[in-house]
Design a protein around this motif. Structure first.
Motif, PDB file in Angstrom:
ATOM      1  N   CYS A  12       0.855  -1.177   0.000  1.00 37.27           N
ATOM      2  CA  CYS A  12       0.000   0.000   0.000  1.00 37.27           C
ATOM      3  C   CYS A  12       0.898   1.235   0.000  1.00 37.27           C
ATOM      4  O   CYS A  12       1.939   1.247   0.678  1.00 37.27           O
ATOM      5  N   ALA A  13       0.518   2.256  -0.751  1.00 38.90           N
ATOM      6  CA  ALA A  13       1.328   3.467  -0.843  1.00 38.90           C
ATOM      7  C   ALA A  13       0.446   4.702  -0.743  1.00 38.90           C
ATOM      8  O   ALA A  13      -0.728   4.678  -1.145  1.00 38.90           O
ATOM      9  N   ALA A  14       1.038   5.781  -0.231  1.00 36.68           N
ATOM     10  CA  ALA A  14       0.312   7.045  -0.085  1.00 36.68           C
ATOM     11  C   ALA A  14       1.241   8.205  -0.417  1.00 36.68           C
ATOM     12  O   ALA A  14       2.462   8.065  -0.490  1.00 36.68           O
ATOM     13  N   ASN A  15       0.625   9.364  -0.601  1.00 41.57           N
ATOM     14  CA  ASN A  15       1.398  10.576  -0.895  1.00 41.57           C
ATOM     15  C   ASN A  15       2.162  10.457  -2.196  1.00 41.57           C
ATOM     16  O   ASN A  15       3.387  10.622  -2.255  1.00 41.57           O
ATOM     17  N   GLY A  16       1.433  10.189  -3.231  1.00 42.14           N
ATOM     18  CA  GLY A  16       2.017  10.130  -4.563  1.00 42.14           C
ATOM     19  C   GLY A  16       0.987  10.584  -5.560  1.00 42.14           C
ATOM     20  O   GLY A  16      -0.044  11.159  -5.191  1.00 42.14           O
ATOM     21  N   ALA A  17       1.265  10.295  -6.829  1.00 39.75           N
ATOM     22  CA  ALA A  17       0.312  10.755  -7.837  1.00 39.75           C
ATOM     23  C   ALA A  17       0.168   9.781  -8.999  1.00 39.75           C
ATOM     24  O   ALA A  17      -0.936   9.497  -9.414  1.00 39.75           O
ATOM     25  N   GLY A  18       1.275   9.309  -9.514  1.00 38.54           N
ATOM     26  CA  GLY A  18       1.242   8.540 -10.747  1.00 38.54           C
ATOM     27  C   GLY A  18       1.279   7.051 -10.547  1.00 38.54           C
ATOM     28  O   GLY A  18       0.749   6.520  -9.564  1.00 38.54           O
ATOM     29  N   THR A  19       1.941   6.397 -11.493  1.00 42.77           N
ATOM     30  CA  THR A  19       2.002   4.940 -11.486  1.00 42.77           C
ATOM     31  C   THR A  19       3.410   4.402 -11.282  1.00 42.77           C
ATOM     32  O   THR A  19       3.640   3.199 -11.403  1.00 42.77           O
ATOM     33  N   ASN A  20       4.346   5.278 -10.980  1.00 46.45           N
ATOM     34  CA  ASN A  20       5.711   4.867 -10.703  1.00 46.45           C
ATOM     35  C   ASN A  20       5.932   4.842  -9.197  1.00 46.45           C
ATOM     36  O   ASN A  20       5.624   5.818  -8.506  1.00 46.45           O
ATOM     37  N   TYR A  21       6.496   3.752  -8.705  1.00 45.39           N
ATOM     38  CA  TYR A  21       6.627   3.622  -7.253  1.00 45.39           C
ATOM     39  C   TYR A  21       7.515   4.721  -6.663  1.00 45.39           C
ATOM     40  O   TYR A  21       7.366   5.092  -5.491  1.00 45.39           O
ATOM     41  N   ARG A  22       8.402   5.264  -7.475  1.00 45.81           N
ATOM     42  CA  ARG A  22       9.308   6.316  -6.976  1.00 45.81           C
ATOM     43  C   ARG A  22       8.561   7.600  -6.640  1.00 45.81           C
ATOM     44  O   ARG A  22       9.095   8.473  -5.960  1.00 45.81           O
ATOM     45  N   GLU A  23       7.338   7.727  -7.103  1.00 43.60           N
ATOM     46  CA  GLU A  23       6.564   8.948  -6.865  1.00 43.60           C
ATOM     47  C   GLU A  23       5.868   8.942  -5.504  1.00 43.60           C
ATOM     48  O   GLU A  23       5.279   9.941  -5.113  1.00 43.60           O
ATOM     49  N   TYR A  24       5.899   7.824  -4.794  1.00 43.99           N
ATOM     50  CA  TYR A  24       5.170   7.716  -3.540  1.00 43.99           C
ATOM     51  C   TYR A  24       6.120   7.786  -2.358  1.00 43.99           C
ATOM     52  O   TYR A  24       7.199   7.193  -2.380  1.00 43.99           O
ATOM     53  N   ASN A  25       5.691   8.500  -1.340  1.00 40.11           N
ATOM     54  CA  ASN A  25       6.565   8.759  -0.200  1.00 40.11           C
ATOM     55  C   ASN A  25       6.374   7.786   0.958  1.00 40.11           C
ATOM     56  O   ASN A  25       7.304   7.549   1.720  1.00 40.11           O
ATOM     57  N   ASP A  26       5.159   7.275   1.109  1.00 41.54           N
ATOM     58  CA  ASP A  26       4.851   6.470   2.287  1.00 41.54           C
ATOM     59  C   ASP A  26       4.398   5.075   1.861  1.00 41.54           C
ATOM     60  O   ASP A  26       3.582   4.939   0.939  1.00 41.54           O
ATOM     61  N   TRP A  27       4.906   4.074   2.608  1.00 45.34           N
ATOM     62  CA  TRP A  27       4.682   2.683   2.237  1.00 45.34           C
ATOM     63  C   TRP A  27       4.316   1.837   3.445  1.00 45.34           C
ATOM     64  O   TRP A  27       4.804   2.072   4.548  1.00 45.34           O
ATOM     65  N   GLY A  28       3.471   0.832   3.179  1.00 44.12           N
ATOM     66  CA  GLY A  28       3.237  -0.176   4.185  1.00 44.12           C
ATOM     67  C   GLY A  28       4.369  -1.200   4.171  1.00 44.12           C
ATOM     68  O   GLY A  28       5.283  -1.117   3.351  1.00 44.12           O
ATOM     69  N   GLN A  29       4.260  -2.164   5.065  1.00 45.80           N
ATOM     70  CA  GLN A  29       5.321  -3.159   5.195  1.00 45.80           C
ATOM     71  C   GLN A  29       5.239  -4.249   4.131  1.00 45.80           C
ATOM     72  O   GLN A  29       6.184  -5.008   3.935  1.00 45.80           O
ATOM     73  N   GLY A  30       4.117  -4.299   3.447  1.00 43.73           N
ATOM     74  CA  GLY A  30       3.929  -5.325   2.415  1.00 43.73           C
ATOM     75  C   GLY A  30       3.242  -6.552   2.962  1.00 43.73           C
ATOM     76  O   GLY A  30       3.389  -6.883   4.148  1.00 43.73           O
ATOM     77  N   ILE A  31       2.489  -7.229   2.110  1.00 42.16           N
ATOM     78  CA  ILE A  31       1.793  -8.442   2.517  1.00 42.16           C
ATOM     79  C   ILE A  31       1.821  -9.442   1.368  1.00 42.16           C
ATOM     80  O   ILE A  31       1.660  -9.074   0.206  1.00 42.16           O
ATOM     81  N   GLN A  32       2.068 -10.705   1.712  1.00 42.34           N
ATOM     82  CA  GLN A  32       2.237 -11.733   0.699  1.00 42.34           C
ATOM     83  C   GLN A  32       0.884 -12.221   0.186  1.00 42.34           C
ATOM     84  O   GLN A  32      -0.031 -12.508   0.966  1.00 42.34           O
ATOM     85  N   VAL A  33       0.793 -12.318  -1.133  1.00 43.86           N
ATOM     86  CA  VAL A  33      -0.341 -12.965  -1.797  1.00 43.86           C
ATOM     87  C   VAL A  33       0.232 -14.071  -2.670  1.00 43.86           C
ATOM     88  O   VAL A  33       1.088 -13.810  -3.524  1.00 43.86           O
ATOM     89  N   THR A  34      -0.215 -15.284  -2.449  1.00 45.28           N
ATOM     90  CA  THR A  34       0.253 -16.430  -3.213  1.00 45.28           C
ATOM     91  C   THR A  34      -0.937 -17.125  -3.856  1.00 45.28           C
ATOM     92  O   THR A  34      -1.894 -17.482  -3.167  1.00 45.28           O
ATOM     93  N   VAL A  35      -0.865 -17.287  -5.172  1.00 47.51           N
ATOM     94  CA  VAL A  35      -1.939 -17.932  -5.920  1.00 47.51           C
ATOM     95  C   VAL A  35      -1.404 -19.249  -6.472  1.00 47.51           C
ATOM     96  O   VAL A  35      -0.462 -19.250  -7.270  1.00 47.51           O
ATOM     97  N   SER A  36      -1.990 -20.328  -6.050  1.00 53.05           N
ATOM     98  CA  SER A  36      -1.545 -21.648  -6.508  1.00 53.05           C
ATOM     99  C   SER A  36      -2.331 -22.086  -7.735  1.00 53.05           C
ATOM    100  O   SER A  36      -3.510 -21.765  -7.893  1.00 53.05           O
ATOM    101  N   SER A  37      -1.659 -22.839  -8.587  1.00 60.64           N
ATOM    102  CA  SER A  37      -2.302 -23.289  -9.838  1.00 60.64           C
ATOM    103  C   SER A  37      -3.000 -24.622  -9.644  1.00 60.64           C
ATOM    104  O   SER A  37      -2.856 -25.276  -8.630  1.00 60.64           O
TER     105      SER A  37
END
Length: 120
Positions: free
Chosen positions: A95-120
């Motif tokens: 999750c990201a906040a304080n940005g505008a576009g679609t490039n991750y470098r444009e966002y200032n604040d980030w969550g810690q991340g969460i794993q999503v795994t999709v099995s076939s």
């Protein structure tokens, strides 16, 4: 700085659904552009979806029609509903906040991340 905490990830079979949540600590949450990015092992972080204060959403082509981003300003929370999941959706989602576009470098604040795994 905005504190972001993601939840809702996990393991799901292909074709299944998950909903990610991101709780933000910000008095001005309703004014923030919020976004979701993802990063697969060995790959760069890529844009998934964005929702600005206006509510006009934007999606990566790879998830269009399957994923839906929304926000609840009363709860300071942004959601990512993921349907028809595919193995290639497997990644750590951020999750990201304080940005505008679609490039991750444009966002200032980030969550810690969460794993999503999709099995076939």
């Amino acid at each position: 700085q905005v504190q972001l905490v993601e939840s809702g990830g996990g393991l799901v079979q292909a074709g299944g659904s998950l909903r990610l949540s991101c709780a933000a600590s910000a008095r001005t949450f309703s004014l923030l552009t919020m976004a979701w990015f993802r990063q697969a092992p060995g790959k760069e972080r890529t844009f998934v979806a964005r929702i600005p204060w206006s509510g006009t959403t934007l999606y990566a082509d790879s998830v269009k029609g399957r994923f839906s981003i929304s926000r609840d300003n009363g709860k300071n929370t942004v959601y990512l509903q993921m349907n028809s999941l595919k193995p290639e959706d497997t990644a750590v989602y951020y999750c990201a906040a304080n940005g505008a576009g679609t490039n991750y470098r444009e966002y200032n604040d980030w969550g810690q991340g969460i794993q999503v795994t999709v099995s076939s």
